[in-house]
Design a protein around this motif. Structure first.
Motif, PDB file in Angstrom:
ATOM      1  N   GLY A 106       0.824  -1.196   0.000  1.00 25.31           N
ATOM      2  CA  GLY A 106       0.000   0.000   0.000  1.00 25.31           C
ATOM      3  C   GLY A 106       0.862   1.251   0.000  1.00 25.31           C
ATOM      4  N   GLU A 107       0.228   2.399   0.267  1.00 24.76           N
ATOM      5  CA  GLU A 107       0.930   3.678   0.193  1.00 24.76           C
ATOM      6  C   GLU A 107       1.685   3.981   1.480  1.00 24.76           C
ATOM      7  N   PHE A 108       2.969   4.343   1.345  1.00 25.28           N
ATOM      8  CA  PHE A 108       3.758   4.813   2.480  1.00 25.28           C
ATOM      9  C   PHE A 108       3.712   6.329   2.488  1.00 25.28           C
ATOM     10  N   ALA A 109       3.307   6.922   3.635  1.00 26.12           N
ATOM     11  CA  ALA A 109       3.234   8.371   3.795  1.00 26.12           C
ATOM     12  C   ALA A 109       4.334   8.820   4.746  1.00 26.12           C
ATOM     13  N   LEU A 110       5.173   9.724   4.289  1.00 24.85           N
ATOM     14  CA  LEU A 110       6.307  10.153   5.094  1.00 24.85           C
ATOM     15  C   LEU A 110       5.883  11.048   6.255  1.00 24.85           C
ATOM     16  N   LEU A 111       4.958  11.982   6.006  1.00 26.22           N
ATOM     17  CA  LEU A 111       4.402  12.923   6.990  1.00 26.22           C
ATOM     18  C   LEU A 111       5.378  14.014   7.409  1.00 26.22           C
ATOM     19  N   GLY A 112       6.655  13.699   7.557  1.00 23.84           N
ATOM     20  CA  GLY A 112       7.621  14.633   8.128  1.00 23.84           C
ATOM     21  C   GLY A 112       7.884  14.304   9.582  1.00 23.84           C
ATOM     22  N   GLY A 113       8.609  15.197  10.270  1.00 19.35           N
ATOM     23  CA  GLY A 113       8.885  14.982  11.684  1.00 19.35           C
ATOM     24  C   GLY A 113       9.944  13.930  11.928  1.00 19.35           C
ATOM     25  N   HIS A 114       9.807  13.232  13.057  1.00 22.22           N
ATOM     26  CA  HIS A 114      10.819  12.269  13.492  1.00 22.22           C
ATOM     27  C   HIS A 114      10.275  10.855  13.363  1.00 22.22           C
ATOM     28  N   ARG A 115      11.128   9.959  12.842  1.00 23.47           N
ATOM     29  CA  ARG A 115      10.715   8.563  12.688  1.00 23.47           C
ATOM     30  C   ARG A 115      11.886   7.654  13.030  1.00 23.47           C
ATOM     31  N   LEU A 116      11.586   6.382  13.206  1.00 23.25           N
ATOM     32  CA  LEU A 116      12.596   5.346  13.465  1.00 23.25           C
ATOM     33  C   LEU A 116      12.581   4.365  12.316  1.00 23.25           C
ATOM     34  N   TRP A 117      13.718   4.200  11.675  1.00 21.20           N
ATOM     35  CA  TRP A 117      13.911   3.175  10.659  1.00 21.20           C
ATOM     36  C   TRP A 117      15.049   2.266  11.103  1.00 21.20           C
ATOM     37  N   HIS A 118      15.360   1.278  10.255  1.00 22.73           N
ATOM     38  CA  HIS A 118      16.568   0.490  10.503  1.00 22.73           C
ATOM     39  C   HIS A 118      17.362   0.383   9.207  1.00 22.73           C
ATOM     40  N   ALA A 119      18.659   0.574   9.341  1.00 15.02           N
ATOM     41  CA  ALA A 119      19.579   0.573   8.210  1.00 15.02           C
ATOM     42  C   ALA A 119      20.119  -0.841   7.996  1.00 15.02           C
ATOM     43  N   PRO A 120      20.595  -1.137   6.773  1.00 14.74           N
ATOM     44  CA  PRO A 120      20.707  -0.244   5.617  1.00 14.74           C
ATOM     45  C   PRO A 120      19.373  -0.052   4.895  1.00 14.74           C
ATOM     46  N   GLU A 121      19.226   1.100   4.260  1.00  9.23           N
ATOM     47  CA  GLU A 121      17.979   1.424   3.563  1.00  9.23           C
ATOM     48  C   GLU A 121      17.814   0.538   2.340  1.00  9.23           C
ATOM     49  N   ALA A 122      16.570   0.120   2.092  1.00  3.02           N
ATOM     50  CA  ALA A 122      16.251  -0.679   0.910  1.00  3.02           C
ATOM     51  C   ALA A 122      14.777  -0.466   0.562  1.00  3.02           C
ATOM     52  N   PHE A 123      14.479  -0.507  -0.713  1.00  2.32           N
ATOM     53  CA  PHE A 123      13.087  -0.428  -1.152  1.00  2.32           C
ATOM     54  C   PHE A 123      12.649  -1.810  -1.625  1.00  2.32           C
ATOM     55  N   PRO A 124      11.451  -2.286  -1.195  1.00  2.00           N
ATOM     56  CA  PRO A 124      10.431  -1.545  -0.450  1.00  2.00           C
ATOM     57  C   PRO A 124      10.500  -1.700   1.072  1.00  2.00           C
ATOM     58  N   ARG A 125      11.460  -2.483   1.590  1.00  2.24           N
ATOM     59  CA  ARG A 125      11.450  -2.820   3.021  1.00  2.24           C
ATOM     60  C   ARG A 125      11.369  -1.597   3.918  1.00  2.24           C
ATOM     61  N   SER A 126      12.172  -0.574   3.626  1.00  8.23           N
ATOM     62  CA  SER A 126      12.208   0.592   4.498  1.00  8.23           C
ATOM     63  C   SER A 126      10.913   1.403   4.451  1.00  8.23           C
ATOM     64  N   TYR A 127      10.125   1.198   3.398  1.00  7.62           N
ATOM     65  CA  TYR A 127       8.956   2.035   3.159  1.00  7.62           C
ATOM     66  C   TYR A 127       7.645   1.298   3.456  1.00  7.62           C
ATOM     67  N   TRP A 128       7.691   0.374   4.396  1.00  5.73           N
ATOM     68  CA  TRP A 128       6.475  -0.326   4.800  1.00  5.73           C
ATOM     69  C   TRP A 128       5.496   0.654   5.458  1.00  5.73           C
ATOM     70  N   PRO A 129       4.228   0.726   4.988  1.00  5.90           N
ATOM     71  CA  PRO A 129       3.252   1.650   5.584  1.00  5.90           C
ATOM     72  C   PRO A 129       3.048   1.345   7.067  1.00  5.90           C
ATOM     73  N   ASP A 130       3.202   2.382   7.905  1.00  8.00           N
ATOM     74  CA  ASP A 130       3.263   2.144   9.348  1.00  8.00           C
ATOM     75  C   ASP A 130       2.280   2.990  10.155  1.00  8.00           C
ATOM     76  N   LEU A 131       1.258   3.543   9.505  1.00  2.89           N
ATOM     77  CA  LEU A 131       0.370   4.458  10.209  1.00  2.89           C
ATOM     78  C   LEU A 131      -0.715   3.749  11.021  1.00  2.89           C
ATOM     79  N   ILE A 132      -0.837   2.464  10.883  1.00  2.17           N
ATOM     80  CA  ILE A 132      -1.788   1.689  11.682  1.00  2.17           C
ATOM     81  C   ILE A 132      -0.998   0.857  12.682  1.00  2.17           C
ATOM     82  N   GLY A 133      -1.319   1.009  13.972  1.00  5.01           N
ATOM     83  CA  GLY A 133      -0.589   0.280  15.003  1.00  5.01           C
ATOM     84  C   GLY A 133      -1.178   0.543  16.365  1.00  5.01           C
ATOM     85  N   PRO A 134      -0.498   0.090  17.410  1.00  9.85           N
ATOM     86  CA  PRO A 134      -1.008   0.254  18.773  1.00  9.85           C
ATOM     87  C   PRO A 134      -1.150   1.730  19.150  1.00  9.85           C
TER      88      PRO A 134
END
Length: 292
Positions: free
Chosen positions: A51-79
């Protein structure tokens, strides 16, 4: 995009607005009644297999190294966010690779300071090699400061003590970059294409001057760690929409059920824009030293 529910946490000097669920994301940071220091990027979106990944801005936590599509998993639904004394805990759902993210945010009750604990947990079936990667998107048009060393005399003056990495899309020469003996300045008020640089620096901090407000973020430096991106622990991405200050932890071999932690401290201060550049590194190094 429909506005997402948020939660606001405050101290005497700081106001933070975070996602009420999912992410984890910090969307706004204000000192007193000042402007939002964090970038807002509502149009930055990418289609992914999930689905669509929305960056939004601000501060986020990822894990390196960066790769597409892994780094861009849509994350706006959660606890839902969990309120704690002087702060909040933000948690993600578990991504397709089995990694769950969380950020514990604690505001200093008396100083304009924020403590952030970034956590990655491997809920998968196999070990994963990764590095926690804390990314803060700041409003465009400011001045980024990248220290090239920690200000201490080199143990061996015959060996190099400064390292710079350039991403493939970084134009050289770049008039936005200014090099000193101790630091790199990035003037993001100048127009230019997207660019990114990184360094391996024992200083462990990055800073950003925006409208007479200085934002400093500090992370623990691990001298014997193996960092991603040609051994960079500090990175800065910049374009017309934002400036990203990024700290990384060393790469970890994360076993199933294991957790890795990456801590940051933020300090937000009123700052004179007339300070001499020669004194800038020393002044910021002193700020960072007080955060340790």
């Amino acid at each position: 995009m429909t506005p997402l529910p948020t939660v606001t946490i405050t101290s005497r000097r700081l106001h933070l607005r975070v996602l009420a669920s999912g992410g984890p994301r910090i969307l706004a940071l204000h000192l007193d009644e000042g402007p939002n220091l964090l970038a807002e990027t509502p149009n930055a979106r990418w289609e992914t297999p999930w689905g669509e990944f929305a960056l939004l801005g601000g501060h986020r936590l990822w894990h390196a190294p960066e790769a597409f599509p892994r780094s861009y998993w849509p994350d706006l639904i959660g606890p839902d966010a969990e309120q704690i004394d002087h702060g909040v805990i933000l948690r993600s759902a578990i991504d397709p690779g089995g990694i769950a993210k969380s950020i514990t945010i604690t505001l200093d009750p008396t100083h304009p300071r924020v403590h952030l604990r970034h956590t990655l947990t491997n809920n998968g079936l196999w070990p994963v090699e990764l590095a926690p990667w804390a990314i803060t998107q700041l409003a465009p048009g400011g001045l980024a400061i990248v220290p090239l060393h920690n200000g201490q005399p080199p143990t061996n003056p015959l060996l190099p003590n400064r390292q710079i990495a350039f991403w493939p899309y970084t134009p050289l020469p770049d008039p936005r970059l200014s090099f000193g003996d101790d630091y790199i300045l990035i003037d993001t008020s100048q127009a230019g294409p997207p660019a990114k640089i990184g360094t391996h620096s024992a200083a462990g901090w990055l800073a950003y001057l925006y409208q007479e407000t200085m934002f400093v973020k500090l992370a623990v430096y691990h001298p014997h760690g193996r960092y991603p991106d040609r051994n960079c622990n500090l990175e800065v991405y910049y374009d017309h929409s934002c400036t990203e200050l990024e700290t990384l932890a060393p790469l970890h071999h994360l076993e199933p059920g294991a957790t890795v932690i990456h801590d940051e401290i933020w300090q937000v201060l009123p700052w004179s824009t007339t300070i001499d550049q020669h004194d800038l590194f020393k002044a910021l190094a002193k700020v960072a030293e007080e955060l340790v």
